[in-house]
Design a protein around this motif. Structure first.
Motif, PDB file in Angstrom:
ATOM      1  N   PRO A 180      -5.126  -3.223  -9.307  1.00  0.00           N
ATOM      2  CA  PRO A 180      -5.145  -3.099  -7.835  1.00  0.00           C
ATOM      3  C   PRO A 180      -5.451  -4.441  -7.191  1.00  0.00           C
ATOM      4  O   PRO A 180      -6.273  -5.220  -7.675  1.00  0.00           O
ATOM      5  CB  PRO A 180      -6.259  -2.085  -7.586  1.00  0.00           C
ATOM      6  N   LEU A 181      -4.779  -4.710  -6.072  1.00  0.00           N
ATOM      7  CA  LEU A 181      -5.027  -5.930  -5.313  1.00  0.00           C
ATOM      8  C   LEU A 181      -6.008  -5.605  -4.193  1.00  0.00           C
ATOM      9  O   LEU A 181      -5.665  -4.875  -3.260  1.00  0.00           O
ATOM     10  CB  LEU A 181      -3.725  -6.483  -4.740  1.00  0.00           C
ATOM     11  N   ILE A 214      -3.753   3.466  -9.575  1.00  0.00           N
ATOM     12  CA  ILE A 214      -3.952   2.023  -9.371  1.00  0.00           C
ATOM     13  C   ILE A 214      -4.497   1.756  -7.982  1.00  0.00           C
ATOM     14  O   ILE A 214      -5.437   0.968  -7.794  1.00  0.00           O
ATOM     15  CB  ILE A 214      -2.631   1.261  -9.602  1.00  0.00           C
ATOM     16  N   PHE A 215      -3.913   2.462  -6.954  1.00  0.00           N
ATOM     17  CA  PHE A 215      -4.395   2.269  -5.589  1.00  0.00           C
ATOM     18  C   PHE A 215      -5.812   2.800  -5.403  1.00  0.00           C
ATOM     19  O   PHE A 215      -6.503   2.416  -4.458  1.00  0.00           O
ATOM     20  CB  PHE A 215      -3.452   2.943  -4.599  1.00  0.00           C
ATOM     21  N   ARG A 236       0.819  -1.212   0.000  1.00  0.00           N
ATOM     22  CA  ARG A 236       0.000   0.000   0.000  1.00  0.00           C
ATOM     23  C   ARG A 236       0.858   1.270   0.000  1.00  0.00           C
ATOM     24  O   ARG A 236       0.438   2.306  -0.512  1.00  0.00           O
ATOM     25  CB  ARG A 236      -0.916  -0.014   1.253  1.00  0.00           C
ATOM     26  N   GLN A 237       2.075   1.214   0.517  1.00  0.00           N
ATOM     27  CA  GLN A 237       2.958   2.368   0.538  1.00  0.00           C
ATOM     28  C   GLN A 237       3.819   2.473  -0.717  1.00  0.00           C
ATOM     29  O   GLN A 237       4.634   3.383  -0.853  1.00  0.00           O
ATOM     30  CB  GLN A 237       3.876   2.319   1.767  1.00  0.00           C
ATOM     31  N   GLY A 238       3.677   1.515  -1.640  1.00  0.00           N
ATOM     32  CA  GLY A 238       4.452   1.551  -2.873  1.00  0.00           C
ATOM     33  C   GLY A 238       5.747   0.800  -2.792  1.00  0.00           C
ATOM     34  O   GLY A 238       6.543   0.824  -3.748  1.00  0.00           O
ATOM     35  N   GLY A 291     -12.787  -5.754  -0.438  1.00  0.00           N
ATOM     36  CA  GLY A 291     -13.216  -4.447  -0.914  1.00  0.00           C
ATOM     37  C   GLY A 291     -12.227  -3.331  -0.653  1.00  0.00           C
ATOM     38  O   GLY A 291     -12.450  -2.194  -1.049  1.00  0.00           O
ATOM     39  N   GLU A 292     -11.086  -3.633  -0.029  1.00  0.00           N
ATOM     40  CA  GLU A 292     -10.079  -2.625   0.290  1.00  0.00           C
ATOM     41  C   GLU A 292      -8.820  -2.914  -0.505  1.00  0.00           C
ATOM     42  O   GLU A 292      -8.337  -4.050  -0.556  1.00  0.00           O
ATOM     43  CB  GLU A 292      -9.756  -2.640   1.787  1.00  0.00           C
TER      44      GLU A 292
END
Length: 794
Positions: free
Chosen positions: A410-411, A382-383, A335-337, A415-416
């Protein structure tokens, strides 16, 4: 030599089975209270385990063993109903259930799947019901019990068998018969290990042994609470679920079958020590039955979930192997890249080390300076949940520029968005531009063709609707559909219009066109997914792995099934075959063409359904106006209409035509003696005889009450007398029974008149035939009377 050894081993198994069967039939084993009432019947569990675990053909041995047990243990005559019908019926019921489970359903013999357990319980319970019906019926026939005891004996018999089936047979199937199958032949064991090949055997550690000992103590404690105290004896049955659910949740199906065997054995021993009342007897048996089912279902669910965990671990390992060995460059970001995973293809493509990548920078990886956004913006999109596809140009360390197609996905978990999945593929700009141009040209050309085709289709659809509105019969409408469908779907090499039979248990082809050999003439409704789902269904199409069962396995075409529904009633299926994508990729590569075909097929099916429903209703109403509802023969109205027509036709062809007037003798006395239901059955039997006896061209009618009229085309009075006398003999030879009560001999009186010998009009001939019938009655009945020639009426 191998076959001889196999025969010897089967003989040993058969001999051992008979001995065990006799032992398990002893009264002290089954805790028999009286005939028809047992606490359990472990021999049935042995029977089902043998039939299902080895072969259903052992049912013959089961029949012989049961007959021998009745003779040896209970001194029943071999030629009694219990020794023959009861034993044979039980063997057939369990043999059939084992055959269906083993051959048709092909369940896992280790019962490691909950659906297999559900199928086993359902079919074995059904077989137990059949065996109870045969067994109790035989006891009644042997006068061992009274009719009034049928229900109680049947319930006791069923529960006794059912406990053996769900409480003992699973233990034998899982722990005993795998070894027996391996001993017979290595090939026998493949079926049992096909599904659960990866199941792990339990490891005997000190903790496992201690837990097993605790479970055994819990079972003993529960039995002690239920049966050991006088005040609360035969209460607190709910406690027995505690150890069973414990064992099932912890060890699954392999341990729970042992626990169920121990618990059921404890119940039987307790009932032997503390005999229950008649009411408690069935209550305890029902508790044993339900407890066994619950244990099996929970245990199979746990085993299946354990197997799924193992499979998931294997799939995870396999997926990781796919990523690492993929020729495409793959990188996974958190999530932080930050880089979580990068494969070797990515390192080779960008000439970097994945362990040195703290984060991905698109500029650093060779993106053009003219790009409108940097790597932070790209990752942010993408996020945000947007799947991204871009083409970038990357200059490698040797100065060579390559075009890369990047796919960013996006993974999402629950739902998040938890990260991003990026794939890089080396592509050529020229090939990409050429492909884009070709696809654009094809898309435009296909759109023009579809517009032209849709105009033609609307015209053809209107023409088909007009023809269907003018159709007089269902078959005529089906021919219209076949002709119109070939014009509406010129790229369909074959198709068919299927309709339900009147019994609604089978779908049959009303009309087929094109390559008929590739289409099934009939199939059950469950074989078509469109009927199950109530909507159109594609088979063999890309992305759809579920094919209708009525299609041939060798079929290489895409098939479309559309249910035909009119006024909420499904009347059939419109089936169309289309060439697969490999046959003509230029024509069948777009999804829009498939949707267009489906929309057109739905429109055709809707119009056809309404027309066919209207025609079927019309034919049904017409059939009801000309048929007698009881005998299904033509009624008096149809006789009067058709007789005049047949007379005119016979007059033009200068042919004779005869009419028979029949009356069932003493029918009123028959009704008074046996009842009107028996009378209706006799009339229906006579109607069936008439249909088989007379020609297809003859017209058989029910004139009223017990009177019938038969029109014999192209027949003289002499020929009619011969046929009438033969019919009289056939009726006399009928031996009917109603509710197993003989109805006695039937006779008919017949009057005969013919055209033009006795008259030229329908009214005159019917009147003369009726007079001859009354003359036959006056002569003593059961005779045939023909009018003399001098009674002609002009």
């Amino acid at each position: 030599m191998a076959s001889k050894r196999l025969i010897i081993r089967h003989a040993i198994i058969s001999f051992s089975f008979v001995l065990l069967y006799l032992l398990l039939n002893r009264p002290e084993v089954i805790f028999i209270s009286r005939i028809g009432f047992v606490a359990w019947y472990p021999a049935v569990g042995l029977v089902m385990a043998l039939l299902l675990g080895i072969s259903p053909w052992y049912a013959l041995l089961v029949f012989l063993a049961d007959t021998l047990a009745g003779k040896v243990m209970y001194a029943q005559p071999i030629m009694s109903f219990s020794g023959t019908v009861g034993s044979l019926g039980s063997a057939l019921c369990y043999g059939a259930a084992a055959y269906v489970l083993r051959r048709s359903l092909r369940i896992d013999l280790g019962l490691r799947r909950r659906w297999d357990v559900a199928r086993y319980v359902l079919l074995s319970a059904t077989a137990a019901i059949g065996a109870a019906i045969f067994g109790v019926g035989s006891l009644i026939a042997d006068h061992s019990i009274a009719w009034t005891e049928y229900k109680s004996s049947g319930l006791g018999w069923f529960l006794g068998d059912a406990i053996g089936l769900v409480g003992i047979a699973p233990f034998l199937l899982i722990h005993v018969f795998p070894g027996v199958r391996n001993w017979l032949s290595p090939t026998f064991s493949q079926m049992g290990r096909a599904v659960g090949a990866g199941s792990a055997r339990p490891k005997f550690t000190l903790t496992a042994i201690a837990e097993a000992f605790g479970q055994a103590l819990t079972i003993f404690a529960v039995l002690l609470v239920i049966f050991g105290f006088r005040d609360g004896r035969y209460d607190h049955f709910y406690l027995c679920f505690i150890p069973i659910i414990w064992i099932a949740m912890r060890q699954g199906i392999r341990r729970i079958v042992t626990g169920l065997l121990a618990m059921n054995l404890g119940f039987v021993v307790a009932m032997d020590l503390f005999p229950p009342t008649a009411v408690l007897f069935n209550k305890v048996a029902l508790v044993m039955f339900v407890l066994s089912i619950v244990g099996l279902i929970v245990g199979s669910e746990v085993s299946e979930r354990y197997r799924l965990v193992i499979d998931l671990d294997r799939q995870t390992t396999y997926l990781d192997s796919l990523i690492q060995n993929s020729p495409l460059g793959i990188i996974v970001l958190d999530r932080q890249g930050a880089v979580e995973l990068a494969n070797s293809a990515f390192e080779k493509l960008f000439q970097c080390d994945r362990h040195d990548l703290a984060s991905i920078d698109i500029r650093r990886l060779g993106a053009s300076e003219k790009e409108a956004f940097d790597s932070t913006e790209l990752i942010r999109q993408i996020f945000a949940g947007k799947a991204l596809r871009k083409t970038i140009r990357h200059r490698q360390g040797d100065g060579m520029a390559v075009d890369l197609a990047m796919h960013g996905v996006p993974l999402s978990v629950g739902g998040e968005v938890r990260g991003a999945y990026l794939i890089y593929e080396d592509v050529s700009e020229q090939a990409r531009a050429s492909e884009a141009q070709r696809q654009y040209a094809e898309s435009l050309n296909q759109l023009v063709k579809e517009l032209e085709l849709r105009t033609i289709q609307m015209s053809l659809l209107n023409e088909m609707g007009s023809l269907l509105a003018c159709s007089a019969e269902v078959q005529e409408a089906c021919d219209v559909v076949a002709n119109s469908a070939q014009r509406l779907f010129p790229d369909s090499p074959a198709g068919a219009l299927y309709m339900y039979r009147s019994s609604r248990d089978l779908i049959e082809a009303a009309v087929r066109w094109g390559s008929r050999d590739a289409l099934a003439p009939t199939f059950p409704p469950d074989a078509c997914w469109s009927l199950r789902r109530g909507q159109s269904h594609w088979s063999g199409h890309l992305g759809n792995d579920i094919d209708c069962q009525h299609l041939t396995k060798s079929s290489t075409t895409d098939s479309l099934c559309v249910p035909m529904v009119a006024q909420g009633n499904t009347i059939g299926v419109l089936h169309l075959e289309f060439a697969s994508k490999g046959g003509n990729p230029q024509q069948f590569s777009t999804e829009s063409l498939r949707d267009s075909r489906q929309r057109l097929a739905v429109s055709v099916a809707s119009n056809v359904a309404l027309s066919l429903a209207s025609l079927q209703l019309r034919e049904t109403l017409r059939e009801q106006t000309i048929r007698d509802p009881l005998t299904r023969l033509f009624n008096r109205r149809f006789l009067e209409e058709s007789f005049e027509r047949e007379l005119q036709l016979a007059g033009r062809k200068r042919q004779s035509i005869a009419v028979l007037f029949l009356d069932l003798d003493h029918f009123k006395r028959f009704n008074d003696t046996f009842g009107h239901d028996a009378g209706d059955m006799v009339l229906q039997s006579l109607a069936d005889l008439f249909r088989d006896f007379f020609r297809v061209t003859d017209i058989c009618c029910r004139y009223g009450g017990e009177e019938f009229a038969i029109i014999l085309t192209e027949s003289t009075s002499q020929e009619a007398v011969i046929r009438a006398d033969a019919l009289r003999s056939e009726v006399k030879g009928l031996r009917l029974q109603y509710k197993k009560q003989p109805l006695g001999q039937l006779t008919v009186s017949v009057g005969v008149a013919s055209f033009p010998e006795h008259g030229t009009t329908a009214e005159a001939l019917l009147k003369i035939a009726d007079q001859c019938l009354y003359e036959s009655k006056a002569r003593g009945r059961d005779v045939v009377t023909v009018a003399p020639p001098q009674t002609q009426i002009v």
